[in-house]
Write a protein that holds these residues in place. Structure first.
Motif, PDB file in Angstrom:
ATOM      1  N   HIS A  97     -48.447  12.911  -7.926  1.00  0.00           N
ATOM      2  CA  HIS A  97     -49.272  13.026  -6.740  1.00  0.00           C
ATOM      3  C   HIS A  97     -48.526  13.665  -5.573  1.00  0.00           C
ATOM      4  O   HIS A  97     -49.106  14.347  -4.769  1.00  0.00           O
ATOM      5  CB  HIS A  97     -49.785  11.646  -6.305  1.00  0.00           C
ATOM      6  CG  HIS A  97     -50.707  11.022  -7.292  1.00  0.00           C
ATOM      7  ND1 HIS A  97     -51.972  11.498  -7.535  1.00  0.00           N
ATOM      8  CD2 HIS A  97     -50.545   9.963  -8.112  1.00  0.00           C
ATOM      9  CE1 HIS A  97     -52.557  10.756  -8.457  1.00  0.00           C
ATOM     10  NE2 HIS A  97     -51.704   9.815  -8.821  1.00  0.00           N
ATOM     11  N   GLN A 100     -56.735  14.555  -3.696  1.00  0.00           N
ATOM     12  CA  GLN A 100     -55.824  13.863  -4.601  1.00  0.00           C
ATOM     13  C   GLN A 100     -54.863  14.830  -5.283  1.00  0.00           C
ATOM     14  O   GLN A 100     -53.700  14.501  -5.506  1.00  0.00           O
ATOM     15  CB  GLN A 100     -56.619  13.100  -5.650  1.00  0.00           C
ATOM     16  CG  GLN A 100     -55.775  12.221  -6.527  1.00  0.00           C
ATOM     17  CD  GLN A 100     -56.608  11.371  -7.453  1.00  0.00           C
ATOM     18  OE1 GLN A 100     -57.820  11.490  -7.503  1.00  0.00           O
ATOM     19  NE2 GLN A 100     -55.962  10.505  -8.199  1.00  0.00           N
ATOM     20  N   ASN A 109     -52.212  15.548  -2.676  1.00  0.00           N
ATOM     21  CA  ASN A 109     -51.753  14.401  -1.892  1.00  0.00           C
ATOM     22  C   ASN A 109     -51.834  14.739  -0.405  1.00  0.00           C
ATOM     23  O   ASN A 109     -50.856  14.671   0.333  1.00  0.00           O
ATOM     24  CB  ASN A 109     -50.340  13.978  -2.285  1.00  0.00           C
ATOM     25  CG  ASN A 109     -49.965  12.645  -1.676  1.00  0.00           C
ATOM     26  OD1 ASN A 109     -50.779  11.736  -1.623  1.00  0.00           O
ATOM     27  ND2 ASN A 109     -48.743  12.521  -1.202  1.00  0.00           N
TER      28      ASN A 109
END
Length: 167
Positions: A25, A156, A159
């Motif tokens: 991430h 996502q 991040n």
């Protein structure tokens, strides 16, 4: 002794005992374990006991940029907070003082949570941060103090968090 017979209509379940790789991430998360102690040459944060913290650096410490300093060097924020509206413009100094105090408190407890830059844009004000949690926390603190409209947009894959507050 006897042999086992397989009952009719029996279907064997295939096992999948493989380890799945966790999706990465944060590209700035340090992937290897740093030798302890390690000090960031930019901000003097110390990596000790598995985390970055504000302590005195030993003389023999290794050197490695912390993720926050690396984001600042690369000009690659994780959080974007946009402030706008008539209320913001008339209370700008007061709100920015709240932002500075919130960042100061968070930074003292979490060395990787920092404001990268604050800049005035056309009719808004943009604050960039090294951490998505700081951007969210600042947005929530402003909303708690002054109400208004608060929106979050989280990407996502990158991040990345975009926070928008207006009143």
């Amino acid at each position: 002794m006897g042999t086992r017979s397989i009952p009719p209509n029996f279907r064997q379940i295939m096992r999948h005992d493989t380890v799945f790789k966790e999706r990465v991430h944060d590209a700035y998360k340090i992937k290897e374990k740093l030798p302890e102690p390690t000090v960031c040459p930019q901000c003097n944060a110390v990596f000790h006991s598995g985390r970055w913290q504000w302590t005195a650096a030993p003389a023999n410490a290794h050197q490695h940029n912390c993720p926050a300093c690396q984001r600042i060097i690369d000009h690659y924020p994780a959080g974007f907070l946009t402030l706008e509206g008539e209320f913001f413009h008339s209370h700008r100094d007061e709100i920015l003082h709240l932002v500075q105090n919130f960042e100061k408190k968070e930074k003292s407890e979490h060395p990787l949570q920092r404001i990268i830059a604050t800049e005035k844009q056309n009719s808004s004000f943009l604050i960039t941060t090294t951490d998505i949690h700081l951007a969210r926390g600042i947005g929530e603190a402003i909303h708690d103090a002054y109400q208004g409209d608060l929106d979050f947009h989280y990407n996502q894959d990158e991040n990345l968090l975009r926070v928008h507050w207006s009143r």
